[in-house]
Design a protein around this motif. Structure first.
Motif, PDB file in Angstrom:
ATOM      1  N   THR A  46      97.453  96.159  72.243  1.00  0.00           N
ATOM      2  CA  THR A  46      97.904  94.955  71.563  1.00  0.00           C
ATOM      3  C   THR A  46      96.981  93.825  71.981  1.00  0.00           C
ATOM      4  OG1 THR A  46     100.190  95.749  71.560  1.00  0.00           O
ATOM      5  CG2 THR A  46      99.845  93.403  71.177  1.00  0.00           C
ATOM      6  N   LEU A  47      96.260  93.275  71.027  1.00  0.00           N
ATOM      7  CA  LEU A  47      95.219  92.293  71.317  1.00  0.00           C
ATOM      8  C   LEU A  47      95.820  90.910  71.524  1.00  0.00           C
ATOM      9  CD1 LEU A  47      92.656  93.399  68.581  1.00  0.00           C
ATOM     10  CD2 LEU A  47      92.910  94.268  70.911  1.00  0.00           C
ATOM     11  N   ASP A  48      95.375  90.222  72.561  1.00  0.00           N
ATOM     12  CA  ASP A  48      95.834  88.850  72.769  1.00  0.00           C
ATOM     13  C   ASP A  48      94.995  87.908  71.899  1.00  0.00           C
ATOM     14  OD1 ASP A  48      93.374  88.308  74.109  1.00  0.00           O
ATOM     15  OD2 ASP A  48      94.225  88.915  76.021  1.00  0.00           O
ATOM     16  N   PRO A  49      95.431  86.652  71.730  1.00  0.00           N
ATOM     17  CA  PRO A  49      94.713  85.732  70.840  1.00  0.00           C
ATOM     18  C   PRO A  49      93.237  85.565  71.193  1.00  0.00           C
ATOM     19  CG  PRO A  49      96.880  84.852  71.355  1.00  0.00           C
ATOM     20  CD  PRO A  49      96.698  86.068  72.228  1.00  0.00           C
ATOM     21  N   GLU A  50      92.918  85.522  72.483  1.00  0.00           N
ATOM     22  CA  GLU A  50      91.514  85.349  72.879  1.00  0.00           C
ATOM     23  C   GLU A  50      90.666  86.533  72.436  1.00  0.00           C
ATOM     24  OE1 GLU A  50      88.746  84.720  76.877  1.00  0.00           O
ATOM     25  OE2 GLU A  50      90.935  84.732  77.052  1.00  0.00           O
ATOM     26  N   THR A  51      91.184  87.750  72.640  1.00  0.00           N
ATOM     27  CA  THR A  51      90.441  88.944  72.239  1.00  0.00           C
ATOM     28  C   THR A  51      90.281  88.994  70.725  1.00  0.00           C
ATOM     29  OG1 THR A  51      91.293  90.141  74.154  1.00  0.00           O
ATOM     30  CG2 THR A  51      90.369  91.462  72.364  1.00  0.00           C
ATOM     31  N   ARG A  52      91.328  88.640  69.999  1.00  0.00           N
ATOM     32  CA  ARG A  52      91.244  88.649  68.535  1.00  0.00           C
ATOM     33  C   ARG A  52      90.194  87.663  68.049  1.00  0.00           C
ATOM     34  NH1 ARG A  52      97.157  88.758  65.823  1.00  0.00           N
ATOM     35  NH2 ARG A  52      95.893  89.347  64.009  1.00  0.00           N
ATOM     36  N   ASN A  53      90.089  86.505  68.701  1.00  0.00           N
ATOM     37  CA  ASN A  53      89.100  85.521  68.278  1.00  0.00           C
ATOM     38  C   ASN A  53      87.689  85.980  68.607  1.00  0.00           C
ATOM     39  OD1 ASN A  53      88.828  82.826  67.013  1.00  0.00           O
ATOM     40  ND2 ASN A  53      87.736  82.372  68.910  1.00  0.00           N
ATOM     41  N   VAL A  54      87.510  86.626  69.769  1.00  0.00           N
ATOM     42  CA  VAL A  54      86.193  87.169  70.111  1.00  0.00           C
ATOM     43  C   VAL A  54      85.772  88.203  69.062  1.00  0.00           C
ATOM     44  CG1 VAL A  54      84.975  88.657  71.745  1.00  0.00           C
ATOM     45  CG2 VAL A  54      86.302  86.715  72.588  1.00  0.00           C
ATOM     46  N   LEU A  80      67.350  85.784  58.192  1.00  0.00           N
ATOM     47  CA  LEU A  80      66.846  87.151  58.331  1.00  0.00           C
ATOM     48  C   LEU A  80      66.536  87.458  59.793  1.00  0.00           C
ATOM     49  CD1 LEU A  80      65.793  89.851  57.270  1.00  0.00           C
ATOM     50  CD2 LEU A  80      63.605  88.732  56.781  1.00  0.00           C
ATOM     51  N   LYS A  81      65.891  86.515  60.479  1.00  0.00           N
ATOM     52  CA  LYS A  81      65.616  86.703  61.911  1.00  0.00           C
ATOM     53  C   LYS A  81      66.930  86.837  62.684  1.00  0.00           C
ATOM     54  CE  LYS A  81      63.348  84.439  65.846  1.00  0.00           C
ATOM     55  NZ  LYS A  81      62.623  83.203  66.282  1.00  0.00           N
ATOM     56  N   GLY A  82      67.927  86.054  62.300  1.00  0.00           N
ATOM     57  CA  GLY A  82      69.226  86.142  62.957  1.00  0.00           C
ATOM     58  C   GLY A  82      69.895  87.484  62.748  1.00  0.00           C
ATOM     59  N   ARG A  83      69.734  88.045  61.558  1.00  0.00           N
ATOM     60  CA  ARG A  83      70.308  89.373  61.304  1.00  0.00           C
ATOM     61  C   ARG A  83      69.662  90.425  62.193  1.00  0.00           C
ATOM     62  NH1 ARG A  83      69.527  90.376  55.234  1.00  0.00           N
ATOM     63  NH2 ARG A  83      68.608  88.314  55.008  1.00  0.00           N
ATOM     64  N   LEU A  84      68.344  90.289  62.395  1.00  0.00           N
ATOM     65  CA  LEU A  84      67.650  91.234  63.266  1.00  0.00           C
ATOM     66  C   LEU A  84      68.176  91.158  64.703  1.00  0.00           C
ATOM     67  CD1 LEU A  84      63.995  90.736  62.012  1.00  0.00           C
ATOM     68  CD2 LEU A  84      65.247  92.887  61.971  1.00  0.00           C
ATOM     69  N   LEU A  85      68.648  89.978  65.087  1.00  0.00           N
ATOM     70  CA  LEU A  85      69.105  89.761  66.456  1.00  0.00           C
ATOM     71  C   LEU A  85      70.586  89.403  66.482  1.00  0.00           C
ATOM     72  CD1 LEU A  85      66.045  87.622  67.606  1.00  0.00           C
ATOM     73  CD2 LEU A  85      66.469  90.019  68.157  1.00  0.00           C
ATOM     74  N   ALA A  86      71.354  89.996  65.575  1.00  0.00           N
ATOM     75  CA  ALA A  86      72.754  89.590  65.395  1.00  0.00           C
ATOM     76  C   ALA A  86      73.563  89.697  66.680  1.00  0.00           C
ATOM     77  CB  ALA A  86      73.389  90.434  64.291  1.00  0.00           C
ATOM     78  N   ASP A  87      73.396  90.796  67.406  1.00  0.00           N
ATOM     79  CA  ASP A  87      74.172  90.961  68.635  1.00  0.00           C
ATOM     80  C   ASP A  87      73.809  89.885  69.660  1.00  0.00           C
ATOM     81  OD1 ASP A  87      75.440  93.133  67.551  1.00  0.00           O
ATOM     82  OD2 ASP A  87      74.122  94.613  68.506  1.00  0.00           O
ATOM     83  N   ALA A  88      72.534  89.527  69.731  1.00  0.00           N
ATOM     84  CA  ALA A  88      72.107  88.496  70.674  1.00  0.00           C
ATOM     85  C   ALA A  88      72.667  87.133  70.273  1.00  0.00           C
ATOM     86  CB  ALA A  88      70.577  88.442  70.741  1.00  0.00           C
ATOM     87  N   VAL A  89      72.724  86.867  68.960  1.00  0.00           N
ATOM     88  CA  VAL A  89      73.298  85.604  68.493  1.00  0.00           C
ATOM     89  C   VAL A  89      74.755  85.509  68.921  1.00  0.00           C
ATOM     90  CG1 VAL A  89      73.954  84.271  66.461  1.00  0.00           C
ATOM     91  CG2 VAL A  89      71.716  85.378  66.556  1.00  0.00           C
ATOM     92  N   VAL A  90      75.498  86.588  68.713  1.00  0.00           N
ATOM     93  CA  VAL A  90      76.917  86.586  69.068  1.00  0.00           C
ATOM     94  C   VAL A  90      77.100  86.347  70.567  1.00  0.00           C
ATOM     95  CG1 VAL A  90      78.965  88.044  69.244  1.00  0.00           C
ATOM     96  CG2 VAL A  90      77.670  87.964  67.098  1.00  0.00           C
ATOM     97  N   ARG A  91      76.260  86.976  71.378  1.00  0.00           N
ATOM     98  CA  ARG A  91      76.370  86.776  72.833  1.00  0.00           C
ATOM     99  C   ARG A  91      76.161  85.314  73.220  1.00  0.00           C
ATOM    100  NH1 ARG A  91      73.733  91.859  73.031  1.00  0.00           N
ATOM    101  NH2 ARG A  91      71.681  90.866  73.296  1.00  0.00           N
ATOM    102  N   ARG A  92      75.309  84.613  72.476  1.00  0.00           N
ATOM    103  CA  ARG A  92      75.032  83.213  72.807  1.00  0.00           C
ATOM    104  C   ARG A  92      76.193  82.289  72.463  1.00  0.00           C
ATOM    105  NH1 ARG A  92      68.924  81.842  70.893  1.00  0.00           N
ATOM    106  NH2 ARG A  92      69.688  79.708  71.242  1.00  0.00           N
ATOM    107  N   VAL A  93      77.022  82.649  71.503  1.00  0.00           N
ATOM    108  CA  VAL A  93      78.098  81.748  71.103  1.00  0.00           C
ATOM    109  C   VAL A  93      79.446  82.136  71.686  1.00  0.00           C
ATOM    110  CG1 VAL A  93      76.931  81.092  68.967  1.00  0.00           C
ATOM    111  CG2 VAL A  93      78.564  82.993  68.936  1.00  0.00           C
ATOM    112  N   LEU A  94      79.509  83.285  72.340  1.00  0.00           N
ATOM    113  CA  LEU A  94      80.767  83.701  72.973  1.00  0.00           C
ATOM    114  C   LEU A  94      80.813  83.208  74.406  1.00  0.00           C
ATOM    115  CD1 LEU A  94      81.270  87.355  71.674  1.00  0.00           C
ATOM    116  CD2 LEU A  94      82.572  85.323  71.049  1.00  0.00           C
ATOM    117  N   PRO A  95      82.035  82.993  74.929  1.00  0.00           N
ATOM    118  CA  PRO A  95      82.137  82.599  76.334  1.00  0.00           C
ATOM    119  C   PRO A  95      81.596  83.672  77.260  1.00  0.00           C
ATOM    120  CG  PRO A  95      84.324  82.843  75.327  1.00  0.00           C
ATOM    121  CD  PRO A  95      83.319  83.102  74.269  1.00  0.00           C
ATOM    122  N   ALA A  96      81.006  83.269  78.365  1.00  0.00           N
ATOM    123  CA  ALA A  96      80.422  84.224  79.318  1.00  0.00           C
ATOM    124  C   ALA A  96      81.538  85.053  79.946  1.00  0.00           C
ATOM    125  CB  ALA A  96      79.667  83.482  80.391  1.00  0.00           C
TER     126      ALA A  96
END
Length: 409
Positions: A336-344, A393-409
């Motif tokens: 059961t996902l908590d709100p923080e996990t669902r938002n991530v 297009l460059k962002g799509r190539l690095l999509a996972d890296a983009v997501v890591r930059r905007v998510l909390p550490a």
């Protein structure tokens, strides 16, 4: 659907869902995924929960599978109703695998018919089956169309024989235009799945596959980078030096070529790995996954999600059939996902879409990162300015890296 099940909490034997699953459900679409776990041959790169006939023991025969899956459909309808979920018609249905069309078309029709009997189905609903090019006939496709299927997704993967050989695909390139024609004659929309980055595949090989696929004028194309999963035949071949390894720069070059050629052919990208001829021809079932809607997964190892409650069925077809025969839920575990996990998860998934992600969904640090993402050419500046984070297009190539930059550490 990876073959390894995640860890989680025990799932109740009656399958009933907690109250959280009901909240907001009237505003969410409801879809059905049906896993068909059978393949004629196990492809060397595949890590999905699939089985050839020789790998299965008693209680898991292909002949009996449609009835077993239909039994879970009936159980699912009961569980949702008893858990307090409102009645919702199916908006999408997707048969995946494995090779769904390894079963007789009449069996797939039986499962779909049971689902429609239980829930009903929206006018204009999308109903898809995956298929190998050598697993359909004009007659089987016509039966599927008559049963209510609207779309078929063919696993073309490549147009180059030596690439297909490395992937252990059983069809020949000449089979693909034939089955595309049969599908169109039956009245089905056509999607083609391609894989790039196979060991030994040159950029010229990949161009050949793209140009060949586009010459068939499909309604939709998916192009996926090959991922080498531990425990697969291909992983062992690479480890022993029998075939070359995977190169990230090669993947990037091939993705850029795919986007160029597919776009020039008139299809638009709507998710990092997917392009459609019109917005209406995007795969609505997969969009429901990426947008966090509700779906029930039928079959061994299948995953479901309803209102932030996620669960997965027992992995082996014999255990799956046995639990249903006893009147028990086939679920092996759930979370059961908590709100923080669902938002991530929302950020991780919606950032991959052409429609983008609302910047307001990000935390303070994530919003602060948007300006630097624009400066680095990873995000469309105007889209971000107007409140949505949309990848270049460059962002799509690095999509996972983009997501890591905007998510909390």
């Amino acid at each position: 659907m990876p073959s390894t099940l995640p860890l989680g909490d025990p799932a109740p034997s009656d399958g009933l869902l907690p109250a959280q699953a009901v909240d907001g459900s009237v505003d969410r679409a409801f879809g059905l995924y049906v896993h068909i776990p059978f393949c004629a041959v196990r492809c060397g790169y595949c890590d999905f929960n699939t089985y050839t006939a020789t790998e299965l023991g008693g209680g898991a025969s292909q002949d009996a599978y449609a009835g077993t899956a239909a039994a879970e459909v009936s159980m699912a309808a009961r569980v949702l109703a008893e858990s307090g979920l409102p009645a919702r018609k199916l908006s999408t249905v997707f048969f995946g695998g494995g090779t769904p069309t390894l079963l007789p078309a009449e069996d797939l029709a039986l499962i779909l018919r049971r689902a429609i009997e239980q829930w009903g189905i929206d006018d204009g609903a999308e109903v898809t089956t995956e298929a190998n090019p050598d697993s359909v006939t004009p007659e089987s496709l016509a039966i599927l169309k008559d049963a209510g299927f609207t779309r078929v997704s063919f696993g073309m993967q490549s147009a180059v024989p030596h690439v297909l050989k490395v992937l252990d695909r059983t069809h020949t390139p000449s089979r693909v235009p034939q089955v595309v024609q049969w599908a169109r004659e039956a009245g089905l929309a056509v999607s083609l799945d391609l894989i790039y980055g196979t060991p030994g595949e040159s950029l010229a090989d990949w161009r050949c596959s793209l140009e060949t696929a586009l010459s068939y004028e499909p309604d939709h194309i998916s192009a996926y980078a090959l991922i080498v999963e531990d425990g697969t035949k291909l992983a062992a071949q690479i480890r022993r030096g029998e075939v070359p390894g995977i190169d990230d720069d090669d993947h990037a070059d091939k993705y850029e070529l795919a986007d160029q050629l597919i776009t020039e052919a008139g299809l638009g990208w709507y998710e990092v790995s997917n392009w459609s001829r019109t917005p209406e021809q995007a795969c609505r079932h997969n969009l429901a996954y990426w947008r966090g809607d509700d779906w029930w997964g039928i079959g061994p190892g299948a995953h479901s999600h309803v209102g932030g409650v996620r669960w997965w069925n027992v992995k082996h077809p014999t255990a799956y059939a046995g639990r249903l025969a006893q009147g028990l839920s086939p679920a092996a575990g759930r979370e059961t996902l908590d709100p923080e996990t669902r938002n991530v998860e929302r950020v991780m998934l919606e950032a991959r879409l052409q429609s983008g992600l609302e910047v307001s969904a990000l935390g303070a640090e994530g919003r602060h990162q948007v300006a630097s993402l624009i400066a680095d050419g990873l995000v469309e500046p105007h889209a971000a300015f107007w409140g949505r984070l949309v990848l270049t297009l460059k962002g799509r190539l690095l999509a996972d890296a983009v997501v890591r930059r905007v998510l909390p550490a």
